[in-house]
Design a protein around this motif. Structure first.
Motif, short mmCIF file in Angstrom:
data_model
loop_
_atom_site.label_atom_id
_atom_site.label_comp_id
_atom_site.label_asym_id
_atom_site.label_seq_id
_atom_site.Cartn_x
_atom_site.Cartn_y
_atom_site.Cartn_z
N THR A 152 0.85 -1.19 0.00
CA THR A 152 0.00 0.00 0.00
C THR A 152 0.88 1.24 0.00
O THR A 152 1.74 1.40 0.86
N ILE A 153 0.67 2.10 -0.96
CA ILE A 153 1.43 3.33 -1.09
C ILE A 153 0.47 4.50 -0.90
O ILE A 153 -0.61 4.52 -1.47
N GLN A 154 0.88 5.47 -0.10
CA GLN A 154 0.04 6.65 0.13
C GLN A 154 -0.19 7.36 -1.19
O GLN A 154 0.74 7.62 -1.95
N ASN A 155 -1.46 7.66 -1.45
CA ASN A 155 -1.84 8.27 -2.71
C ASN A 155 -2.82 9.40 -2.43
O ASN A 155 -3.21 9.64 -1.29
N VAL A 156 -3.27 10.07 -3.49
CA VAL A 156 -4.17 11.21 -3.36
C VAL A 156 -5.45 10.83 -2.62
O VAL A 156 -5.93 11.58 -1.77
N HIS A 157 -6.01 9.66 -2.92
CA HIS A 157 -7.27 9.28 -2.27
C HIS A 157 -7.09 9.09 -0.76
O HIS A 157 -8.01 9.35 0.01
N VAL A 184 -14.77 14.73 -6.89
CA VAL A 184 -15.85 14.13 -6.11
C VAL A 184 -15.95 14.79 -4.73
O VAL A 184 -17.04 15.15 -4.28
N VAL A 185 -14.82 14.95 -4.07
CA VAL A 185 -14.82 15.52 -2.72
C VAL A 185 -15.24 17.00 -2.76
O VAL A 185 -16.02 17.45 -1.92
N LEU A 186 -14.77 17.76 -3.73
CA LEU A 186 -15.12 19.18 -3.81
C LEU A 186 -16.56 19.41 -4.24
O LEU A 186 -17.14 20.45 -3.94
N ASN A 187 -17.16 18.45 -4.92
CA ASN A 187 -18.54 18.60 -5.34
C ASN A 187 -19.47 18.68 -4.13
O ASN A 187 -20.45 19.42 -4.15
N THR A 236 -19.28 11.21 4.41
CA THR A 236 -19.14 9.92 5.07
C THR A 236 -19.46 8.79 4.10
O THR A 236 -18.74 7.79 4.03
N ALA A 237 -20.52 8.95 3.32
CA ALA A 237 -20.88 7.93 2.33
C ALA A 237 -19.76 7.74 1.31
O ALA A 237 -19.45 6.60 0.92
N LEU A 250 -13.61 3.44 -6.90
CA LEU A 250 -14.40 4.25 -5.98
C LEU A 250 -13.50 5.11 -5.10
O LEU A 250 -13.93 5.64 -4.09
N ASN A 251 -12.23 5.21 -5.50
CA ASN A 251 -11.31 6.06 -4.74
C ASN A 251 -11.75 7.51 -4.82
O ASN A 251 -12.26 7.97 -5.85
N LEU A 252 -11.55 8.21 -3.72
CA LEU A 252 -11.89 9.62 -3.68
C LEU A 252 -11.02 10.39 -4.68
O LEU A 252 -9.84 10.09 -4.84
N THR A 253 -11.64 11.35 -5.33
CA THR A 253 -10.92 12.26 -6.22
C THR A 253 -11.22 13.69 -5.76
O THR A 253 -12.20 13.93 -5.04
#
Length: 174
Positions: free
Chosen positions: A48-53, A158-161, A128-129, A152-155
Motif C-alpha cells: 500500500t502506497i500513500q496516494n491522493v485518495h 468528487v470531494v469538492l462537489n 461519510t458515504a 471508488l477512490n476519492l478524487t
C-alpha cells in the motif's frame, strides 16, 4: 495544535510523543498526522502506497475531528467530545482502523447531527458515504461485486462537489 501520535490520556487527545521517546523507524515513511490517517494506511496491507485518495480521506478525518471538538453535535445520546475520544485512538494501527470503521458504520446508521446546522449535517453524511464507498471498494472487488476497471477512490472533483453543492446559494446556512 492538531493531535499527533502519542500516548493516549483520559478523554483527551495527546499532542505527540514525549521528547524522550524514540520514534519507531517504521513510522519515518509516514508524513501525515497519525489521528487523521486513512484506514487503508492504518491497516498497512503490503504494497500500500500513500496516494491522493488517502490524502482526501485524511481531510475527511480532520473535518470530523474539528466538528466533534468545536460544534454542538451528537449521535444518539453521545456528544461530540466523547465521540471524538472514542474515534481517534492510539493503541495500535489496527485499533485505530477499527475505531474509524466503527465510526463510519455508526454514523451512517445513527447519523451525526450538528445542532442548528442541517446543511453541515447533510454535507457530513454525504462525505461519510463517499469515504465508506472508498473503504469498502476493495472488499466489493474481492467478492466480485465491483469490476477491476471501476474505481471508488476519492478524487478532488468528487470531494469538492459535496461542499460546492452545500454552499450553493439555494441552501440556507444558519
Amino acid at each position: 495544535m492538531a493531535p499527533q501520535r502519542g500516548h493516549s490520556g483520559e478523554g483527551a487527545l495527546d499532542q505527540g510523543p514525549d521528547s524522550s521517546e524514540e520514534v519507531d523507524p517504521n513510522l519515518k515513511e509516514r508524513t501525515i498526522t497519525y489521528y487523521f490517517m486513512a484506514v487503508e494506511l492504518l491497516e498497512g496491507a503490503k504494497g500500500t502506497i500513500q496516494n491522493v485518495h488517502h490524502d482526501l480521506e485524511s481531510f475527511y478525518w480532520v473535518l470530523i475531528w474539528v466538528i466533534l471538538r468545536h460544534t454542538d453535535c451528537f449521535c444518539e445520546e453521545h456528544l461530540g467530545p466523547a465521540l471524538c475520544g472514542n474515534t481517534f485512538v492510539w493503541k495500535s494501527d489496527t485499533d485505530a482502523a477499527h475505531k474509524k470503521r466503527a465510526w463510519l458504520t455508526d454514523t451512517m446508521l445513527m447519523r451525526l447531527v450538528i445542532r442548528k446546522n442541517s446543511t453541515l449535517t447533510d454535507l457530513l453524511a454525504e462525505l461519510t458515504a463517499l469515504v465508506i464507498h472508498q473503504i469498502h471498494a476493495k472488499i466489493h472487488r474481492m467478492l466480485g461485486f465491483l469490476p477491476e476497471n471501476v474505481s471508488l477512490n476519492l478524487t478532488h472533483d468528487v470531494v469538492l462537489n459535496a461542499p460546492n453543492t452545500a454552499l450553493d446559494p439555494k441552501n440556507l446556512w444558519p
